[in-house]
Design a protein around this motif. Structure first.
Motif, PDB file in Angstrom:
ATOM      1  N   LEU A   1       0.930  -1.180   0.136  1.00  0.00           N
ATOM      2  CA  LEU A   1       0.143   0.034   0.088  1.00  0.00           C
ATOM      3  C   LEU A   1       0.907   1.178  -0.095  1.00  0.00           C
ATOM      4  CD1 LEU A   1      -2.703  -1.038   2.723  1.00  0.00           C
ATOM      5  CD2 LEU A   1      -3.216  -0.520   0.116  1.00  0.00           C
ATOM      6  N   ILE A   2       1.835   1.265   0.891  1.00  0.00           N
ATOM      7  CA  ILE A   2       2.688   2.430   0.811  1.00  0.00           C
ATOM      8  C   ILE A   2       3.522   2.727  -0.531  1.00  0.00           C
ATOM      9  CG2 ILE A   2       4.926   3.361   1.926  1.00  0.00           C
ATOM     10  CD1 ILE A   2       3.806   2.150   4.506  1.00  0.00           C
ATOM     11  N   ASP A   3       3.884   1.579  -1.265  1.00  0.00           N
ATOM     12  CA  ASP A   3       4.458   1.750  -2.549  1.00  0.00           C
ATOM     13  C   ASP A   3       3.610   2.377  -3.426  1.00  0.00           C
ATOM     14  OD1 ASP A   3       6.692   0.128  -2.025  1.00  0.00           O
ATOM     15  OD2 ASP A   3       6.016  -1.715  -2.521  1.00  0.00           O
TER      16      ASP A   3
ATOM     17  N   ALA B   1      -0.446  11.871   0.384  1.00  0.00           N
ATOM     18  CA  ALA B   1      -1.375  10.774   0.515  1.00  0.00           C
ATOM     19  C   ALA B   1      -2.487  11.066   1.526  1.00  0.00           C
ATOM     20  CB  ALA B   1      -0.432   9.619   0.955  1.00  0.00           C
ATOM     21  N   ASP B   2      -3.699  10.457   1.374  1.00  0.00           N
ATOM     22  CA  ASP B   2      -4.622  10.623   2.331  1.00  0.00           C
ATOM     23  C   ASP B   2      -4.342   9.174   3.283  1.00  0.00           C
ATOM     24  OD1 ASP B   2      -6.877  10.091   3.967  1.00  0.00           O
ATOM     25  OD2 ASP B   2      -8.016  11.641   2.757  1.00  0.00           O
ATOM     26  N   ILE B   3      -4.025   9.347   4.528  1.00  0.00           N
ATOM     27  CA  ILE B   3      -3.818   7.951   5.080  1.00  0.00           C
ATOM     28  C   ILE B   3      -4.989   7.148   5.162  1.00  0.00           C
ATOM     29  CG2 ILE B   3      -3.009   7.312   7.601  1.00  0.00           C
ATOM     30  CD1 ILE B   3      -0.678   8.280   5.857  1.00  0.00           C
ATOM     31  N   VAL B   4      -5.993   7.855   5.473  1.00  0.00           N
ATOM     32  CA  VAL B   4      -7.232   7.088   5.596  1.00  0.00           C
ATOM     33  C   VAL B   4      -7.467   6.110   4.561  1.00  0.00           C
ATOM     34  CG1 VAL B   4     -10.048   7.000   6.101  1.00  0.00           C
ATOM     35  CG2 VAL B   4      -8.207   8.520   7.358  1.00  0.00           C
ATOM     36  N   SER B   5      -7.899   7.108   3.093  1.00  0.00           N
ATOM     37  CA  SER B   5      -8.411   6.186   1.946  1.00  0.00           C
ATOM     38  C   SER B   5      -7.386   5.562   1.510  1.00  0.00           C
ATOM     39  CB  SER B   5      -9.003   7.354   1.185  1.00  0.00           C
ATOM     40  OG  SER B   5      -8.159   8.193   0.704  1.00  0.00           O
TER      41      SER B   5
ATOM     42  N   TYR C   1      -4.456   4.087   2.796  1.00  0.00           N
ATOM     43  CA  TYR C   1      -3.934   3.165   3.683  1.00  0.00           C
ATOM     44  C   TYR C   1      -4.809   2.359   4.441  1.00  0.00           C
ATOM     45  CZ  TYR C   1      -0.127   1.193   6.322  1.00  0.00           C
ATOM     46  OH  TYR C   1       0.399  -0.052   7.125  1.00  0.00           O
ATOM     47  N   ALA C   2      -5.297   3.298   5.539  1.00  0.00           N
ATOM     48  CA  ALA C   2      -5.939   2.645   6.751  1.00  0.00           C
ATOM     49  C   ALA C   2      -7.194   2.038   6.559  1.00  0.00           C
ATOM     50  CB  ALA C   2      -6.138   3.823   7.700  1.00  0.00           C
TER      51      ALA C   2
ATOM     52  N   ILE D   1      -5.559   2.936  13.249  1.00  0.00           N
ATOM     53  CA  ILE D   1      -4.464   3.619  12.504  1.00  0.00           C
ATOM     54  C   ILE D   1      -4.364   5.090  12.182  1.00  0.00           C
ATOM     55  CG2 ILE D   1      -3.096   3.660  10.389  1.00  0.00           C
ATOM     56  CD1 ILE D   1      -3.577   0.371  10.451  1.00  0.00           C
ATOM     57  N   ALA D   2      -5.699   5.458  11.695  1.00  0.00           N
ATOM     58  CA  ALA D   2      -5.890   6.817  11.425  1.00  0.00           C
ATOM     59  C   ALA D   2      -6.077   7.665  12.800  1.00  0.00           C
ATOM     60  CB  ALA D   2      -7.285   6.888  10.698  1.00  0.00           C
ATOM     61  N   SER D   3      -6.363   7.080  13.882  1.00  0.00           N
ATOM     62  CA  SER D   3      -6.410   8.160  15.059  1.00  0.00           C
ATOM     63  C   SER D   3      -4.951   8.193  15.470  1.00  0.00           C
ATOM     64  CB  SER D   3      -7.326   7.291  16.006  1.00  0.00           C
ATOM     65  OG  SER D   3      -8.743   7.315  15.815  1.00  0.00           O
TER      66      SER D   3
END
Length: 411
Positions: A116-118, A126-130, A132-133, A243-245
């Motif tokens: 996912l990070i790739d 990035a939007d960490i929620v959409s 990744y999380a 993770i988002a929090s």
């Protein structure tokens, strides 16, 4: 005990926007409230919620899950008690701790996080929620079960409908219907896979569940399907929000983010404090088996009890300066934070303590380490202030960040 007219109703937009002031009033003035709309007694103090979860005197049951959970998952381990619960838990628990977790599933977690990070590590934003999380824990569970990750969109749709059903406190009929439809669709998807897997056992968690036996008891196709449904919903929604929090909390407390970046062994403490300060699940229900005295009055036998985790975790009787995020606090024990002896209440306690707590811890530790490595100067997008949303489950719906990409030479 009273209906506390001065408090915003738990179903009101005002409460959804920011429940914490209401929680403080409840704990202080109305620790036991009869809530007509949900036909439940609301309990908000730490000592009361802790006692209900631990249930040392068999005063509370999980019979409420018969109507709250069974319509979407089928009959799950959550509803069982006594020997039946102990045997089922013994069948599923080994996969979530010890050697199985270390050897089989840590590589799965590491690979899914990296993939996912790739997709955004070279982009600088990035939007960490959409990005990744919302994807990471569901992909991990699908991989653990040996399911096709190409079906990710369906898994996400199903667990979103299930969580909406569980949080449907106002009884919206469309949400109810969508949740019940999910049970049918998931069964149509899973039962053939389970039957095929029984014939061709592999090294995945689904094969383990198919083959597992305790005292001559094995899990039926329906048992396994219900557990997988529960795992996707509980493991997806809660870890996604956790993770988002944790990142939102650290990004809004830069000195603590810097400390974690410098000393990665602080990640479990940051996770434990996030579970206390902004728990992914804000309320869990139980049912009273007998009349029970709690702060503020008596809960009658046979009543539904709504335990406000989000309120109890900020009880000033238990935690100093509870409205302050502090990964260094000395009244929250990190070493026990992911066990049934936890100080916070985010995973519940006692017999029904979250079976996936160590899996969640592993996902957060690995995910945080990889994210911090990929984004050495991680910061919130200009002008963005993270906002929690939700009532039953709660967390940021968006977390746009900026960073300078790590060049391959420095990676």
């Amino acid at each position: 005990m009273s209906a506390a007219p001065q408090l915003p109703d738990i179903l009101s937009p005002e409460f959804a926007a920011d429940p914490y002031p209401a929680y403080a009033v409840m704990r202080e003035k109305e620790p036991l409230i009869w809530h007509e709309a949900t036909k439940s007694y609301i309990v908000s103090r730490y000592e009361d919620v802790e006692r209900i979860f631990k249930d040392m005197r068999s005063e509370f049951t999980t019979d409420n899950y018969n109507w709250q959970v069974e319509p979407v998952h089928g009959k799950t381990i959550l509803q069982l008690s006594g020997r039946e619960h102990a045997v089922r838990r013994a069948l599923v628990a080994p996969a979530f701790r010890g050697r199985d977790l270390q050897e089989k599933f840590l590589p799965v977690i590491e690979r899914n996080s990296r993939e996912l990070i790739d997709t955004f590590r070279a982009s600088g934003s990035a939007d960490i929620v959409s990005d990744y999380a919302t994807r990471f824990p569901v992909n991990v569970i699908a991989d653990m079960l040996g399911l096709d990750k190409a079906d990710h969109a369906r898994f996400h749709g199903w667990y979103t409908a299930v969580i909406a059903f569980l949080g449907n406190l106002s009884g919206d009929p469309e949400v109810t219907a969508a949740g019940e439809r999910t049970r049918v669709e998931f069964a149509e998807y899973m039962i053939p896979i389970i039957q095929e897997r029984r014939e061709n056992l592999g090294d995945d968690l689904l094969s383990t569940l198919c083959a597992a036996e305790v005292d001559g008891v094995r899990m039926s196709d329906e048992d396994i399907k219900a557990f997988c449904s529960l795992l996707l919903a509980a493991g997806g929604e809660t870890t996604d929000k956790a993770i988002a929090s944790i990142l939102a909390n650290l990004l809004t407390h830069p000195e603590q983010l810097a400390a974690v970046r410098e000393d990665r062994s602080l990640i479990p403490a940051a996770f434990a404090e996030t579970l206390r300060y902004t728990p992914p699940v804000h309320m869990i229900m139980r049912q009273s088996a007998v009349d029970v005295e709690v702060s503020g009055g008596t809960i009658p036998a046979g009543a539904t009890v709504t335990c406000l985790i989000g309120a109890a975790n900020r009880d000033e009787r238990r935690f100093r300066e509870p409205d302050r995020f502090d990964i260094f606090r000395d009244d929250l024990t990190t070493t026990s934070a992911f066990t049934a002896a936890a100080d916070h209440l985010a995973f519940a306690l006692g017999r029904h303590f979250c079976v996936g707590a160590l899996l969640a811890k592993a996902e957060v530790e690995i995910g945080m380490n990889q994210l911090l490595d990929a984004m050495p100067d991680l910061r919130l997008a200009d002008g963005f202030d993270p906002v929690e949303e939700g009532v039953f489950t709660r967390g940021p719906q968006s977390l746009p960040v900026r960073f300078t990409p790590v060049t391959s030479a420095g990676a």
